[in-house]
Motif scaffolding. Structure first.
Motif, mmCIF file in Angstrom:
data_model
loop_
_atom_site.group_PDB
_atom_site.id
_atom_site.type_symbol
_atom_site.label_atom_id
_atom_site.label_comp_id
_atom_site.label_asym_id
_atom_site.label_seq_id
_atom_site.Cartn_x
_atom_site.Cartn_y
_atom_site.Cartn_z
ATOM 1 N N THR A 201 0.824 -1.213 0.000
ATOM 2 C CA THR A 201 0.000 0.000 0.000
ATOM 3 C C THR A 201 0.856 1.259 0.000
ATOM 4 N N LYS A 205 0.591 4.205 -2.926
ATOM 5 C CA LYS A 205 0.228 5.593 -2.641
ATOM 6 C C LYS A 205 1.317 6.559 -3.107
ATOM 7 N N ILE A 221 -5.468 0.602 -1.730
ATOM 8 C CA ILE A 221 -5.144 -0.466 -0.798
ATOM 9 C C ILE A 221 -4.347 -1.560 -1.503
#
Length: 258
Positions: A201, A205, A221
């Motif tokens: 994750t 991101k 996620i």
């Protein structure tokens, strides 16, 4: 040549086929060895033939091949030697080495089409296409399945990979053309967008943030750095559960007003 081979090497477990190597993707089966002799420089798309070969190979199988040397295929006018007064070679006239592409040369007859690739392109294409099997599954599973690593060896390999990935690798990619316009349109239509990936994750991101695309997603996620939640089924279930928990009031309101 096939007729001779069928006579001199006729065995029940050998099948001979007359087939363009560009069409080997139609072959059904997996093999321990794929062997090619002085042929790949006649193929326009080296990446395609390697991709097709990759899917024909069993795990831990071999590709063994030879091809015409890139120093020979490089000159657009064909290989030329400078000779002395006695017609003995003095030196080879190398040119156009870094210019990949088609070559029309004389090889017994005029107009024989070959394709030149410098060493760097050959090696990089081999690495890229022969490692495609690592695209998709979690790295731990790929190392165990394709390299017979133990679980400890797999975790060590992932550690080395991530040292490079977090510094350079994760940003060595590019966004598909028109992708941002597509995301904008989807959000204008009122859709909720979620990224569910087997990448950790934290990296997912960072990558989306780097390309300024994270703002379009309601949830990002992936897996955990410790190797847990690495299966895609687990990630999808977790994504659904997380989204529902974080947006329960909006979801309830939509159900009531439906």
């Amino acid at each position: 040549m096939l007729a001779v081979a069928k006579v001199e090497n006729a065995f029940e477990n050998i099948e001979y086929m007359h087939l363009d190597m560009n069409d080997i993707n139609i072959i059904d089966g997996k093999f321990d060895i794929v062997y090619s002799s002085i042929a790949f420089h006649y193929v326009k798309s080296f990446s395609k033939v390697l991709r097709d070969i990759n899917y024909l190979l069993k795990d831990n199988a071999l590709l063994i091949y030879s091809q015409e040397h890139p120093l020979t295929t490089a000159p657009k006018q064909g290989p030329i030697w400078t000779l002395d007064e006695n017609k003995k070679p003095l030196f080879y006239n190398l040119s156009n080495y870094m210019e990949s592409g088609e070559r029309s040369v004389k090889w017994f007859v005029e107009g024989v089409i070959k394709y030149h690739r410098p060493f760097s392109e050959i090696i990089n294409t081999l690495i890229e296409k022969m490692l495609e099997k690592f695209i998709g599954p979690p790295l731990k599973d790929a190392f165990i399945e394709y390299y017979n690593f133990s679980e400890d060896q797999s975790f060590q390999a992932i550690k080395y990979f991530r040292e490079y990935f977090k510094e350079k690798g994760m940003l060595q990619n590019k966004v598909y053309e028109h992708m941002e316009q597509l995301l904008i349109k989807l959000k204008e239509l009122g859709l909720n967008l979620i990224v569910a990936t087997s990448k950790p994750t934290v990296f997912a991101k960072q990558i989306l943030g780097h390309f300024k695309l994270d703002m379009y997603f309601d949830l990002i996620i992936g897996s955990n750095l410790d190797g847990t939640r690495s299966k895609k089924g687990q990630i999808l279930l977790n994504a659904n559960a997380t989204y529902i928990v974080e947006n329960v009031s909006d979801i309830f309101e939509k159900i009531v007003n439906a």
